[in-house]
Scaffold this motif. Structure first.
Motif, PDB file in Angstrom:
ATOM      1  N   ILE A 170       0.843  -1.211   0.000  1.00 40.15           N
ATOM      2  CA  ILE A 170       0.000   0.000   0.000  1.00 40.15           C
ATOM      3  C   ILE A 170       0.877   1.260   0.000  1.00 40.15           C
ATOM      4  O   ILE A 170       0.611   2.203  -0.743  1.00 40.15           O
ATOM      5  CB  ILE A 170      -0.998  -0.023   1.178  1.00 40.15           C
ATOM      6  N   PHE A 171       1.961   1.234   0.776  1.00 42.14           N
ATOM      7  CA  PHE A 171       2.890   2.372   0.727  1.00 42.14           C
ATOM      8  C   PHE A 171       3.494   2.496  -0.681  1.00 42.14           C
ATOM      9  O   PHE A 171       3.635   3.597  -1.206  1.00 42.14           O
ATOM     10  CB  PHE A 171       4.015   2.200   1.771  1.00 42.14           C
ATOM     11  N   VAL A 174       1.036   4.109  -3.158  1.00 37.78           N
ATOM     12  CA  VAL A 174       0.967   5.573  -2.999  1.00 37.78           C
ATOM     13  C   VAL A 174       2.190   6.240  -3.643  1.00 37.78           C
ATOM     14  O   VAL A 174       2.066   7.220  -4.385  1.00 37.78           O
ATOM     15  CB  VAL A 174       0.852   5.939  -1.499  1.00 37.78           C
ATOM     16  N   LEU A 219       0.084  -6.484  13.616  1.00 35.42           N
ATOM     17  CA  LEU A 219      -0.135  -5.069  13.283  1.00 35.42           C
ATOM     18  C   LEU A 219       0.427  -4.170  14.389  1.00 35.42           C
ATOM     19  O   LEU A 219       1.112  -3.179  14.111  1.00 35.42           O
ATOM     20  CB  LEU A 219      -1.633  -4.800  13.088  1.00 35.42           C
TER      21      LEU A 219
ATOM     22  N   GLY B  10       2.495   9.228   2.990  1.00 37.08           N
ATOM     23  CA  GLY B  10       2.795   8.182   3.967  1.00 37.08           C
ATOM     24  C   GLY B  10       1.717   8.073   5.023  1.00 37.08           C
ATOM     25  O   GLY B  10       1.296   6.965   5.391  1.00 37.08           O
ATOM     26  N   ALA B  13      -1.361   6.503   3.505  1.00 41.27           N
ATOM     27  CA  ALA B  13      -1.164   5.051   3.337  1.00 41.27           C
ATOM     28  C   ALA B  13      -1.287   4.348   4.685  1.00 41.27           C
ATOM     29  O   ALA B  13      -1.890   3.269   4.783  1.00 41.27           O
ATOM     30  CB  ALA B  13       0.195   4.792   2.715  1.00 41.27           C
ATOM     31  N   ALA B  14      -0.718   4.965   5.740  1.00 37.96           N
ATOM     32  CA  ALA B  14      -0.780   4.358   7.080  1.00 37.96           C
ATOM     33  C   ALA B  14      -2.235   4.238   7.544  1.00 37.96           C
ATOM     34  O   ALA B  14      -2.627   3.210   8.120  1.00 37.96           O
ATOM     35  CB  ALA B  14       0.025   5.198   8.066  1.00 37.96           C
ATOM     36  N   VAL B  16      -4.867   3.968   5.620  1.00 33.81           N
ATOM     37  CA  VAL B  16      -5.494   2.897   4.821  1.00 33.81           C
ATOM     38  C   VAL B  16      -5.123   1.528   5.399  1.00 33.81           C
ATOM     39  O   VAL B  16      -5.980   0.657   5.591  1.00 33.81           O
ATOM     40  CB  VAL B  16      -5.067   3.008   3.335  1.00 33.81           C
ATOM     41  N   VAL B  17      -3.830   1.339   5.702  1.00 32.47           N
ATOM     42  CA  VAL B  17      -3.348   0.045   6.236  1.00 32.47           C
ATOM     43  C   VAL B  17      -4.048  -0.281   7.558  1.00 32.47           C
ATOM     44  O   VAL B  17      -4.578  -1.388   7.744  1.00 32.47           O
ATOM     45  CB  VAL B  17      -1.807   0.087   6.439  1.00 32.47           C
ATOM     46  N   ILE B  18      -4.086   0.706   8.471  1.00 36.76           N
ATOM     47  CA  ILE B  18      -4.682   0.460   9.789  1.00 36.76           C
ATOM     48  C   ILE B  18      -6.187   0.160   9.649  1.00 36.76           C
ATOM     49  O   ILE B  18      -6.696  -0.771  10.278  1.00 36.76           O
ATOM     50  CB  ILE B  18      -4.421   1.662  10.732  1.00 36.76           C
ATOM     51  N   LEU B  20      -7.753  -1.100   7.024  1.00 36.37           N
ATOM     52  CA  LEU B  20      -7.934  -2.431   6.408  1.00 36.37           C
ATOM     53  C   LEU B  20      -7.742  -3.547   7.425  1.00 36.37           C
ATOM     54  O   LEU B  20      -8.564  -4.467   7.524  1.00 36.37           O
ATOM     55  CB  LEU B  20      -6.927  -2.601   5.264  1.00 36.37           C
ATOM     56  N   PHE B  21      -6.648  -3.455   8.199  1.00 36.28           N
ATOM     57  CA  PHE B  21      -6.381  -4.537   9.147  1.00 36.28           C
ATOM     58  C   PHE B  21      -7.334  -4.519  10.346  1.00 36.28           C
ATOM     59  O   PHE B  21      -7.599  -5.566  10.922  1.00 36.28           O
ATOM     60  CB  PHE B  21      -4.913  -4.530   9.589  1.00 36.28           C
TER      61      PHE B  21
END
Lengths: 277, 142
Positions: A170-171, A174, A219, B10, B13-14, B16-18, B20-21
């Motif tokens: 994902i990073f 982007v 996570l 960044g 993106a962070a 989005v990641v958090i 999603l999980f």
């Protein structure tokens, strides 16, 4: 012997040995962790020294000794953790090795006609890259016909792997989206990788191979580790700058003699005045 | 590449990641306070280990004067101080914690490395055939 007993908060009778057992480890385990976190980085960094230096000469034998030491201490430790970590380390080195070889063949086996690898090797590279993911998937799923079984602690490794894969993808998406100059194949590849990672994790959770708690822990570790690395790097760099700025400059040559200083002044005056020497 | 733009990307993106999980975790997702505390403790564990690893990796520089020695001792001091802080707050890492962390770091690194490998491969595979300028020069001379 640590035989004295006491009652814990839940009313269970515990020995002092039980209490200390949570904090202390046996000598082999202590040696294993020291070799892993101090010895191995120390010997690996010897490779960065000049090729004719004593450090570089000692790199190979010392690394070999540390690896042998890791093996011996992992197998002779009373606790199970060094053995688990060592086994997962072996599997990881094997997988990373295949991945690195595949990437090397893919990068250097194509475009440039004067590359270090012949042109036709790109297919082998892509096959190796694909086999890495297949091996990881098979080890995690663990079908009955598979002759190799995953080591203990593998679900935790797999959950962290999925979190690492999806987060980095994902990073990457982007970064490529903003600065990629229309590299659409790379962007599609990253979208596919993150989607496959997410789909894989959901399937593994459904089939009970990994649990949601392991994903959750992975996570938390990922976020905490990232913050820890940033914090420690900032403080370590500040410490190094502070110490290096106060360090004395090593004597690498003799200071200029009076005659040399006179000559230097002459040259400067001539050049500043615009006269011929 | 503007740093402000990169930092914004960044952060996005962070998030989005958090998100999603957190969706993947479902009911297993811990409450905010608990997670924040776990993240802080993990950060301290990581910082402690990173300083220890850095001190270890500088051992080959011991013969190069006083500065490397001071740096090694400084890093060890930082690492031990963090261990002290962890002992005070009752989060001293046990052998099990150490093993779990090592396995998780190995997993995270492997996942990230797979993405790097595939990205590098797609980047070079999407390039068009290019010719070496020296070869072209030679052809013109002939």
């Amino acid at each position: 012997m640590l035989g004295c007993a006491f009652d814990d908060l839940d009313g269970h009778q515990r020995s002092l040995h039980w209490l200390l057992g949570h904090i202390y480890m046996d000598v082999h385990a202590a040696a294993f962790w020291t070799l892993l976190f101090v010895g191995l980085p120390g010997t690996l960094m010897l490779w960065t020294h000049r090729s004719n230096s004593i450090q570089r000469i000692g790199f190979q034998p010392l690394t070999l000794l540390v690896l042998i030491g890791l093996g011996i201490t992992a197998t002779s430790s009373i606790g199970q953790y060094p053995a688990i970590v060592a086994e997962i380390g072996l599997f990881t080195s094997f997988i990373i090795g295949i991945l690195a070889m595949g990437t090397y063949l893919m990068v250097f086996g194509g475009v440039t006609p004067v590359g270090p690898v012949p042109r036709g090797w790109r297919a082998s590279g892509s096959l190796l890259l694909l086999s890495t993911v297949v091996i990881l998937g098979l080890l995690t799923t663990g079908p009955e016909w598979l002759f190799l079984s995953a080591p203990q602690g593998w679900p935790s490794f797999a959950a962290s792997g999925v979190v690492g894969l999806v987060s980095t993808s994902i990073f990457g998406i982007v970064i490529v989206w903003i600065y990629g100059d229309g590299r659409w194949i790379t962007l599609i590849g990253l979208i596919l990788t993150s989607s496959l990672g997410l789909a894989g994790s959901l399937l593994w959770i459904e089939s009970g191979v990994i649990s949601t708690t392991e994903i959750s822990n992975a996570l938390t570790t990922a976020i905490g580790s990232l913050l820890g690395i940033i914090l420690s790097a900032m403080i370590a760099i500040a410490l190094m700058v502070q110490i290096e700025s106060g360090a004395t400059v090593p004597k690498i040559s003799e200071p200029l003699s009076d005659k040399e200083i006179e000559r230097m002044k002459e040259i400067i005056e001539v050049n500043l005045g615009g006269e011929e020497e | 590449m503007s740093m402000r733009r990169l930092a914004g990307a960044g952060l996005g993106a962070a998030i989005v990641v958090i998100t999603l999980f957190t969706m993947v975790e479902g009911e297993a997702s811990p409450v905010f306070d608990e997670r924040l505390l776990s993240i802080a403790v993990q950060a301290l564990w990581t910082a402690m280990m990173v300083w220890l690893i850095l001190a270890g990796s500088m051992l080959g520089l011991i013969m190069r004067g006083r500065a490397p020695l001071l740096q090694i001792f400084g890093l060890l001091f930082l690492s031990l101080s963090t261990l002290g802080i962890l002992a005070i707050i009752g989060e001293i890492p046990t052998e099990e914690t150490l093993a779990t962390l090592t396995i998780q770091w190995a997993g995270l690194a492997t996942g990230a490395f797979i993405v790097f490998g595939y990205t590098l491969s797609t980047l070079t595979a999407s390039l068009e055939e290019e010719e070496d300028p020296l070869l072209i020069l030679g052809r013109k001379q002939n």
